[in-house]
Structures are given as structure tokens and as C-alpha cells.
Design an enzyme around this catalytic site. Structure first.
Site, mmCIF file in Angstrom:
data_model
loop_
_atom_site.group_PDB
_atom_site.id
_atom_site.type_symbol
_atom_site.label_atom_id
_atom_site.label_comp_id
_atom_site.label_asym_id
_atom_site.label_seq_id
_atom_site.Cartn_x
_atom_site.Cartn_y
_atom_site.Cartn_z
ATOM 1 N NE ARG A 98 -4.013 1.917 0.828
ATOM 2 C CZ ARG A 98 -4.730 2.103 -0.177
ATOM 3 N NH1 ARG A 98 -4.782 1.172 -1.232
ATOM 4 N NH2 ARG A 98 -5.667 3.247 -0.349
ATOM 5 C CG LEU A 99 1.936 3.624 -3.556
ATOM 6 C CD1 LEU A 99 1.306 4.330 -4.870
ATOM 7 C CD2 LEU A 99 3.273 3.452 -3.515
ATOM 8 C CG LEU A 100 2.664 4.128 3.652
ATOM 9 C CD1 LEU A 100 4.008 3.511 4.628
ATOM 10 C CD2 LEU A 100 1.327 3.618 4.450
ATOM 11 C CG HIS B 271 12.312 -3.473 -3.386
ATOM 12 N ND1 HIS B 271 11.091 -3.273 -3.771
ATOM 13 C CD2 HIS B 271 13.157 -3.512 -4.577
ATOM 14 C CE1 HIS B 271 11.016 -3.000 -5.132
ATOM 15 N NE2 HIS B 271 12.302 -3.396 -5.826
#
Ligand code: GRF
Length: 224
Positions: free
Chosen positions: A99-101, A117
Site C-alpha cells: 500500500r502506498l503511504l 524490497h
């Protein structure tokens, strides 16, 4: 920071989360996994964390929408932040958190939030890293633990492990080889951060001493 309280954020199976929970359960580990939070209620990792005795909960991102029905990232991040504050969290580990923050959330936790990553950054940011590594014909692939900054998959690199790309590799085979190293370097990098030994200088992480056994090729940060 004395024995920091750590939150692990997940979205799925949670194998990296388990490697952190197991490492932190060892006597003398310099941090405590205080809670696990998933943005997906169905994440298998939630049950695995609970089975390991770690409080785990979901904050379902699909419940956060603006009046037009679009995802409201800021509202989700505000609840996430309030939850972390209520748990008195010092450090956040993103472990397969898909989820992008928002920049605001990221800036607030900058220097106290790390990510794993599945590629050797700055190569192969984003998704499908193993497929893309094979398509590019790289001979070495790997994984990276880094501090999180507002830009995705950018941020001071704490530790990397490299694996060879073998003839006939599939994304699955290569991914499994990388994942085994993720489980080595994420707990090792977390230890450095908990001990306050991963110092950021001019966007580069430096550490005074480093030792780790049982890996393919682990590249620690340079000595400061
Ligand atoms: C890992 O490959 C991690 O590097 C990436 O997402 C995957 C999560 O796997 N960010 P798991 O949930 O830790 O098993």
C-alpha cells in the site's frame, strides 16, 4: 532508543514478518515486536502473528473512501498513524506491505520506518522484480533493506544480499532464492537500526561494525 517497540506492517503471507518475530524472540534482541497490522483483513500473516503471540489486527484500506468513492489514502494513513501512536511504536517495519503511504505519513516516520524490497535497489523499483530481472538478463539479483522516504523504493540503503541468476531460472525459482536472503538480512538490518548503529549521513547509511554468518553474499553498509 531503549529496546524500541516495533510494528510490522503486512498485506499477505508474512514470511518476512515471521523472520522478524523469530529473530526478536531470541534472548538479547534489541527490540520488541509490539504489534502486526495488515491493510487486508484476509492476510494469512495475521493468523501467523497471533499464533506467535503477537497482537495482530487489520485496518481495511477499502473502508476509507472520499465522498466520490475514491480511495482516501490520507484517511487510512491517519488511522494507521493513530494506531501506531496508541501502541507507542518507535519503529515501523514494512514487510510485504502493498500500500502506498502518503508523503505526510512517510515524512513523519522518516528515519523510523524501514522496508524490504525484492531487488538490488536502485534497480527494479516497483512490482514484478523477478520477472523484470530475468527479462533484462541480469546475472546478479537480490534484495534490499532501506529506510523509507516519500518516494517509493528510494531511501538510504541499510543492507543488501545478492544471489546469482541461474540458467533456466523462472521468476518463482529466482524469487525463492531471493526470499531466503530477505529472511537473513531483514532481521540483521532491524538489529542495526534498533541498536542505533545504522546512521544516515548524506543519504548514505553507515555502521561501525558488522558481522553476519550463513548467507549468500550480504553487503553491509560502509564503516563510518
Ligand atoms: C517480499 O518479497 C518482500 O520483499 C516484498 O513482498 C514480499 C512479501 O512476502 N516487499 P512476505 O509476505 O514477507 O512473505
Amino acid at each position: 532508543m531503549s529496546r524500541p517497540r516495533i510494528a510490522v506492517l503486512i498485506s499477505g503471507r508474512g514470511s518476512n514478518m515471521m523472520s522478524l518475530i523469530e529473530a526478536a524472540a531470541a534472548p538479547g534482541f534489541p527490540g520488541e515486536i509490539a504489534c502486526v497490522i495488515s491493510n487486508r483483513p484476509e492476510a494469512h500473516g495475521l493468523a501467523r502473528a497471533q499464533a506467535a503471540g503477537i497482537p495482530a489486527r487489520a485496518i481495511d484500506h477499502t473502508a476509507f473512501r472520499d465522498p466520490s468513492g475514491k480511495p482516501d489514502r490520507a484517511a487510512f494513513d491517519a488511522v494507521l498513524d493513530a494506531t501506531l501512536e496508541a501502541e507507542q511504536i518507535d519503529l515501523v517495519c514494512l514487510a510485504g506491505f502493498m500500500r502506498l503511504l502518503t508523503p505526510g505519513f512517510t515524512r513523519k516516520w522518516q528515519g523510523r520506518m524501514i522496508n524490504i524490497h525484492p531487488a538490488l535497489l536502485p534497480s527494479f523499483k516497483g512490482l514484478h522484480t523477478h520477472e523484470r530481472a530475468l527479462a533484462e538478463g541480469v546475472k546478479i539479483h537480490g534484495c534490499t533493506v532501506h529506510f523509507v522516504t516519500p518516494e517509493m523504493d528510494v531511501g538510504p540503503i541499510i543492507m543488501q544480499a545478492a544471489v546469482p541468476v541461474l540458467e533456466g531460472d523462472t521468476p518463482e525459482a529466482l524469487g525463492a532464492r531471493v526470499l531466503a536472503q530477505e529472511h537473513v538480512i531483514y532481521p540483521a538490518a532491524l538489529r542495526l537500526v534498533c541498536e542505533g548503529r545504522a546512521r544516515i549521513e548524506d543519504n548514505v547509511v553507515r555502521v561501525d561494525e558488522f558481522e553476519l554468518a550463513g548467507h549468500a553474499l550480504v553487503v553491509p553498509p560502509p564503516a563510518g
